[in-house]
Enzyme design. Structure first.
Site, short mmCIF file in Angstrom:
data_model
loop_
_atom_site.label_atom_id
_atom_site.label_comp_id
_atom_site.label_asym_id
_atom_site.label_seq_id
_atom_site.Cartn_x
_atom_site.Cartn_y
_atom_site.Cartn_z
N LYS A 1 -0.41 4.91 4.49
CA LYS A 1 -1.28 3.98 5.25
C LYS A 1 -0.70 3.75 6.63
O LYS A 1 0.47 3.39 6.78
CB LYS A 1 -1.42 2.66 4.49
N HIS B 1 0.85 -1.20 0.00
CA HIS B 1 0.00 0.00 0.00
C HIS B 1 0.88 1.25 0.00
O HIS B 1 2.08 1.17 0.24
CB HIS B 1 -0.93 0.03 1.23
#
Ligand code: NAD
Length: 265
Positions: free
Chosen positions: A157, A153
């Protein structure tokens, strides 16, 4: 006949795409575009805000009572009002807002005695297919295959591993009778890090603006199988939510899952 849709959080990242893609879909007529009362875009046409031209519905802080379905991507502070409105007006609910408390989740179950509800913390069609496939693959391949999950990600995040990576692991654990979450090994490091048979390895990569990638790797002596999903953008969640919204049309009161929406349960 089109489903009359209320988009809740219509000026949000998800809400704008729900407005935009529901216009393209043809199965919906937007009858409400709700936002918090102090939002600077209140009064503006929801379609113009979403970049698809006028839809004739302005952003407002009231929910219309005459609608077939509400799609909600907002925040948990709004959820109790959302549930109350949908229950008292017989409106089906697709709720993708994450972080609901246990009480709110119980509230949804109670609401589902009166209205049809789809609640999923991951509405992506592809990821929901993957949840089913990874369990099936683990059962078919058997215990000689070591299972590792790798997710990637963007650098912003906060949590790791992703909720979706944990759901993948849980699907595998449940399908194969592994101890959950005891079977998880997060990363591997040091001089005594030999792989334990039956464990599920979990690895989180963070970098740049990667939207979301998940791979489940099954490896044994002689071969490796990989099942992967790459999200290109947030529209994968939007397509799933709209599919759920259409699927709910005419459904009896009840709590439904994305697997049911996709016809695999
Ligand atoms: P966002 O902050 O961009 O949008 C939320 C919107 O809700 C904002 O525009 C905000 O003003 C609005 N809002 C706040 N109070 C409101 C009220 N009282 N009435 C109506 N609207 C109100 O956030 P986002 O990225 O669109 O995500 C929204 C939620 O959806 C989050 O909980 C996120 O985690 C979740 N999400 C879930 C999935 C899934 O697949 N289930 C996918 C993506 C995001």
């Amino acid at each position: 006949m089109k489903s009359r849709l209320i988009v809740n959080g219509a000026a949000g990242r998800m809400g704008r795409r729900i407005v935009a893609l529901s216009c393209e879909d043809g199965g919906f007529e937007i009858v409400g575009a709700a936002e918090r009362g102090d939002h600077p875009e209140i009064g503006r046409d929801a379609g113009v805000l979403a970049g698809v031209g006028e839809v004739g519905v302005s952003l407002g802080s009231e929910y219309p009572s005459d609608a077939d379905v509400m799609i909600d991507f907002t925040w948990p502070g709004v959820t109790d009002d959302v549930i109350a409105h949908c229950v008292s007006n017989g409106i089906s609910l697709v709720i993708g807002t994450t972080g609901l408390s246990d009480e709110q989740q119980e509230g949804l179950v109670k609401a589902s005695e009166r209205i049809a509800v789809v609640y999923a913390t991951n509405m992506s069609v592809g990821m929901n297919v993957l949840f089913t496939l990874v369990a099936k693959a683990a059962q078919m391949l058997g215990e000689e295959y070591d299972i590792e999950i790798v997710e990637a990600h963007h650098r912003f995040k906060k949590d790791a591993p992703s909720g979706s990576a944990l759901s993948l692991a849980e699907s595998v654990a449940e399908a194969t009778g592994r101890d959950w979450p005891g079977c998880l090994v997060h990363g591997r490091q040091g001089g005594d890090a030999l792989r334990e048979k039956g464990s599920i390895g979990m690895h989180a990569i963070r970098g740049g603006d990667i939207t979301g990638q998940h791979s489940v790797i099954y490896s044994t002596l002689g071969e490796t199988v990989r099942l992967s999903h790459d999200a290109h953008n947030r529209d994968n969640f939007v397509h799933g939510a709209l599919r759920a919204g259409l699927w709910l049309r005419g459904k009896e009161a009840g709590m439904y899952t994305m697997k049911q929406v996709l016809g695999v349960e």
